[in-house]
Motif scaffolding. Sequence first.
Motif, PDB file in Angstrom:
ATOM      1  N   VAL A 146      38.761  39.875  53.268  1.00  0.00           N
ATOM      2  CA  VAL A 146      38.103  40.549  52.163  1.00  0.00           C
ATOM      3  C   VAL A 146      39.036  41.027  51.068  1.00  0.00           C
ATOM      4  O   VAL A 146      40.070  41.783  51.425  1.00  0.00           O
ATOM      5  CB  VAL A 146      36.890  41.558  52.436  1.00  0.00           C
ATOM      6  CG1 VAL A 146      36.452  42.043  51.078  1.00  0.00           C
ATOM      7  CG2 VAL A 146      35.823  41.035  53.337  1.00  0.00           C
ATOM      8  N   ASP A 147      39.308  40.602  49.929  1.00  0.00           N
ATOM      9  CA  ASP A 147      40.100  41.471  48.967  1.00  0.00           C
ATOM     10  C   ASP A 147      38.973  42.083  48.050  1.00  0.00           C
ATOM     11  O   ASP A 147      38.408  41.277  46.940  1.00  0.00           O
ATOM     12  CB  ASP A 147      40.787  39.899  48.362  1.00  0.00           C
ATOM     13  CG  ASP A 147      41.769  40.468  47.210  1.00  0.00           C
ATOM     14  OD1 ASP A 147      41.267  41.213  46.571  1.00  0.00           O
ATOM     15  OD2 ASP A 147      42.830  39.974  47.263  1.00  0.00           O
ATOM     16  N   LEU A 148      39.368  43.371  48.068  1.00  0.00           N
ATOM     17  CA  LEU A 148      38.197  44.175  47.026  1.00  0.00           C
ATOM     18  C   LEU A 148      39.073  44.572  45.850  1.00  0.00           C
ATOM     19  O   LEU A 148      40.470  45.240  45.978  1.00  0.00           O
ATOM     20  CB  LEU A 148      37.893  45.399  48.009  1.00  0.00           C
ATOM     21  CG  LEU A 148      36.524  45.392  48.659  1.00  0.00           C
ATOM     22  CD1 LEU A 148      36.535  46.660  49.236  1.00  0.00           C
ATOM     23  CD2 LEU A 148      35.427  45.123  47.655  1.00  0.00           C
ATOM     24  N   SER A 149      38.784  44.375  44.590  1.00  0.00           N
ATOM     25  CA  SER A 149      39.390  44.755  43.535  1.00  0.00           C
ATOM     26  C   SER A 149      38.542  45.469  42.584  1.00  0.00           C
ATOM     27  O   SER A 149      37.190  45.433  42.599  1.00  0.00           O
ATOM     28  CB  SER A 149      39.958  43.692  42.711  1.00  0.00           C
ATOM     29  OG  SER A 149      40.581  42.693  43.302  1.00  0.00           O
ATOM     30  N   ILE A 150      39.000  46.817  41.959  1.00  0.00           N
ATOM     31  CA  ILE A 150      38.449  47.262  40.982  1.00  0.00           C
ATOM     32  C   ILE A 150      38.548  46.616  39.602  1.00  0.00           C
ATOM     33  O   ILE A 150      39.788  46.291  39.131  1.00  0.00           O
ATOM     34  CB  ILE A 150      38.675  48.535  40.709  1.00  0.00           C
ATOM     35  CG1 ILE A 150      37.858  49.303  39.589  1.00  0.00           C
ATOM     36  CG2 ILE A 150      40.168  49.188  40.542  1.00  0.00           C
ATOM     37  CD1 ILE A 150      36.886  50.731  40.210  1.00  0.00           C
ATOM     38  N   LYS A 151      37.505  45.633  39.061  1.00  0.00           N
ATOM     39  CA  LYS A 151      37.803  44.655  38.061  1.00  0.00           C
ATOM     40  C   LYS A 151      36.583  44.266  37.323  1.00  0.00           C
ATOM     41  O   LYS A 151      35.706  44.041  38.052  1.00  0.00           O
ATOM     42  CB  LYS A 151      38.590  43.545  38.905  1.00  0.00           C
ATOM     43  CG  LYS A 151      39.023  42.703  38.057  1.00  0.00           C
ATOM     44  CD  LYS A 151      40.411  42.502  37.189  1.00  0.00           C
ATOM     45  CE  LYS A 151      41.836  42.283  38.108  1.00  0.00           C
ATOM     46  NZ  LYS A 151      42.610  42.855  37.243  1.00  0.00           N
ATOM     47  N   CYS A 152      36.589  44.014  36.309  1.00  0.00           N
ATOM     48  CA  CYS A 152      35.307  43.406  35.383  1.00  0.00           C
ATOM     49  C   CYS A 152      35.563  41.826  35.988  1.00  0.00           C
ATOM     50  O   CYS A 152      36.537  41.264  36.058  1.00  0.00           O
ATOM     51  CB  CYS A 152      35.573  43.418  34.138  1.00  0.00           C
ATOM     52  SG  CYS A 152      34.309  42.634  33.031  1.00  0.00           S
ATOM     53  N   HIS A 153      34.094  41.220  36.250  1.00  0.00           N
ATOM     54  CA  HIS A 153      34.036  39.888  36.467  1.00  0.00           C
ATOM     55  C   HIS A 153      34.645  39.090  35.403  1.00  0.00           C
ATOM     56  O   HIS A 153      34.895  37.951  35.782  1.00  0.00           O
ATOM     57  CB  HIS A 153      32.926  39.705  37.245  1.00  0.00           C
ATOM     58  CG  HIS A 153      31.633  39.976  36.558  1.00  0.00           C
ATOM     59  ND1 HIS A 153      30.645  40.733  37.102  1.00  0.00           N
ATOM     60  CD2 HIS A 153      31.325  40.455  35.364  1.00  0.00           C
ATOM     61  CE1 HIS A 153      29.623  41.099  36.254  1.00  0.00           C
ATOM     62  NE2 HIS A 153      30.182  40.814  35.194  1.00  0.00           N
ATOM     63  N   SER A 154      34.584  39.514  34.283  1.00  0.00           N
ATOM     64  CA  SER A 154      35.231  38.611  33.150  1.00  0.00           C
ATOM     65  C   SER A 154      36.652  38.282  33.425  1.00  0.00           C
ATOM     66  O   SER A 154      37.163  37.449  33.012  1.00  0.00           O
ATOM     67  CB  SER A 154      34.940  39.281  31.882  1.00  0.00           C
ATOM     68  OG  SER A 154      35.800  40.555  31.918  1.00  0.00           O
ATOM     69  N   LYS A 155      37.402  38.850  34.419  1.00  0.00           N
ATOM     70  CA  LYS A 155      38.743  38.752  34.737  1.00  0.00           C
ATOM     71  C   LYS A 155      38.842  38.293  36.144  1.00  0.00           C
ATOM     72  O   LYS A 155      40.011  38.517  36.570  1.00  0.00           O
ATOM     73  CB  LYS A 155      39.417  40.182  34.537  1.00  0.00           C
ATOM     74  CG  LYS A 155      39.455  40.918  32.997  1.00  0.00           C
ATOM     75  CD  LYS A 155      40.663  41.560  32.865  1.00  0.00           C
ATOM     76  CE  LYS A 155      40.503  41.685  31.133  1.00  0.00           C
ATOM     77  NZ  LYS A 155      40.164  43.239  31.039  1.00  0.00           N
ATOM     78  N   MET A 156      37.926  37.589  36.805  1.00  0.00           N
ATOM     79  CA  MET A 156      38.168  37.124  38.241  1.00  0.00           C
ATOM     80  C   MET A 156      39.092  36.239  38.222  1.00  0.00           C
ATOM     81  O   MET A 156      39.756  36.259  39.521  1.00  0.00           O
ATOM     82  CB  MET A 156      36.683  36.606  38.388  1.00  0.00           C
ATOM     83  CG  MET A 156      36.407  35.250  37.902  1.00  0.00           C
ATOM     84  SD  MET A 156      34.729  34.841  38.591  1.00  0.00           S
ATOM     85  CE  MET A 156      33.446  35.736  38.008  1.00  0.00           C
ATOM     86  N   GLU A 157      39.709  35.347  37.247  1.00  0.00           N
ATOM     87  CA  GLU A 157      40.703  34.776  37.428  1.00  0.00           C
ATOM     88  C   GLU A 157      41.916  35.261  37.691  1.00  0.00           C
ATOM     89  O   GLU A 157      42.972  34.712  38.067  1.00  0.00           O
ATOM     90  CB  GLU A 157      40.858  33.779  36.331  1.00  0.00           C
ATOM     91  CG  GLU A 157      39.424  32.675  36.247  1.00  0.00           C
ATOM     92  CD  GLU A 157      39.571  32.003  34.835  1.00  0.00           C
ATOM     93  OE1 GLU A 157      39.577  30.953  34.719  1.00  0.00           O
ATOM     94  OE2 GLU A 157      39.059  32.925  33.919  1.00  0.00           O
ATOM     95  N   GLU A 158      41.901  36.750  37.398  1.00  0.00           N
ATOM     96  CA  GLU A 158      43.339  37.438  37.672  1.00  0.00           C
ATOM     97  C   GLU A 158      43.152  37.813  39.279  1.00  0.00           C
ATOM     98  O   GLU A 158      44.392  38.351  39.699  1.00  0.00           O
ATOM     99  CB  GLU A 158      43.343  38.715  36.962  1.00  0.00           C
ATOM    100  CG  GLU A 158      43.506  38.592  35.530  1.00  0.00           C
ATOM    101  CD  GLU A 158      43.361  39.983  34.606  1.00  0.00           C
ATOM    102  OE1 GLU A 158      43.401  40.841  35.157  1.00  0.00           O
ATOM    103  OE2 GLU A 158      43.205  39.755  33.446  1.00  0.00           O
ATOM    104  N   VAL A 159      42.200  37.586  39.759  1.00  0.00           N
ATOM    105  CA  VAL A 159      42.070  38.031  41.191  1.00  0.00           C
ATOM    106  C   VAL A 159      42.054  36.960  42.004  1.00  0.00           C
ATOM    107  O   VAL A 159      42.918  36.762  43.264  1.00  0.00           O
ATOM    108  CB  VAL A 159      40.588  38.942  41.588  1.00  0.00           C
ATOM    109  CG1 VAL A 159      40.411  38.989  42.858  1.00  0.00           C
ATOM    110  CG2 VAL A 159      40.325  40.101  40.563  1.00  0.00           C
ATOM    111  N   VAL A 160      41.409  35.626  41.644  1.00  0.00           N
ATOM    112  CA  VAL A 160      41.624  34.515  42.617  1.00  0.00           C
ATOM    113  C   VAL A 160      42.891  33.849  42.189  1.00  0.00           C
ATOM    114  O   VAL A 160      43.124  33.639  41.078  1.00  0.00           O
ATOM    115  CB  VAL A 160      40.343  33.522  42.254  1.00  0.00           C
ATOM    116  CG1 VAL A 160      40.471  32.377  43.022  1.00  0.00           C
ATOM    117  CG2 VAL A 160      39.047  34.481  42.402  1.00  0.00           C
TER     118      VAL A 160
END
Length: 259
Positions: A146-160
């Motif tokens: 699991v990779d947990l981030s405090i992030k708006c989902h509009s920026k999910m491409e910064e996480v994946v």
Amino acid sequence: MMRCTVYPVVGRSFHKSSISCSPILNFIWQRNSFSISAGACSSNNYKSATDSSPLSGLESVMLEYIFGKKKATQVAHSIWKHVVQKGDIVVDATCGNGYDTLAMVYMVADKSCTGRVYSMDIQETALQNTTSLLDKLLDPDEKEIVDLSIKCHSKMEEVVPRGIMVRLVAFNLGYLPGGDKTIITNSKTTLLGMEAASRIIASGGLISLLVYVGHPGGMEEYKMVEEFASRLPVNEWICCKLQMLNRPLAPIVVLLCKR
Ligand SMILES: C[S@@+](CC[C@H](N)C(=O)[O-])C[C@H]1O[C@@H](n2cnc3c(N)ncnc32)[C@H](O)[C@@H]1O
């Protein structure tokens, strides 16, 4: 009379010719009688469509939802299970209290450790709640994926990671149950999140949304979700919803399947 329409949805392999338009299943309940009929499909096409659909085998869970015996989240989890396999990469776009993330871990975790769950939320409380749920119920190997981030989902491409295509992106919209009801998903960032999800979803993958309309802004958000889904090209996407017509505040399950 209780009436509920399930619009077409198909999973890993699609039967484009048989189900490109019009409802596939109509459930109509009237005075103790119940009927399921195939919309515009011929019986052969109907059978081949349902054979390959993530809805196959889900009839009973859908009926339980329709009759108020299963929650929308349970229906969503059952549909995800038909699309997601061990080793897949998936995204929880609104991790909240962690229940969806937990369900995803059970779906993708395997010995090869290739499966991964990218989970995000904009509030610290949600990340803390998710972390404690995972700590309680998962073993260390499972938590690793699991990779947990405090992030708006509009920026999910910064996480994946760039170039990775995912099998499932799930949005469970609204506010954190038991939390601050003023911190809530909204049309603008949800739209950006859906656009981002549509760019990273793999062929045969699913964008799943649970939409709540009972709170301020909920109906506007739902209208936006429906408009976005309606605009997706039919040769690339199959979009459908499960909505109770005579329970106007019941959550609506929206499914966007990438062909
Ligand atoms: C209904 S809850 C999610 C429930 C959760 N999936 C679970 O299993 O418990 C909605 C969550 O969306 C979060 N949220 C609101 N706006 C967001 C955004 N732009 N990006 C990511 N999360 C957001 C809220 O903080 C809240 O925790």
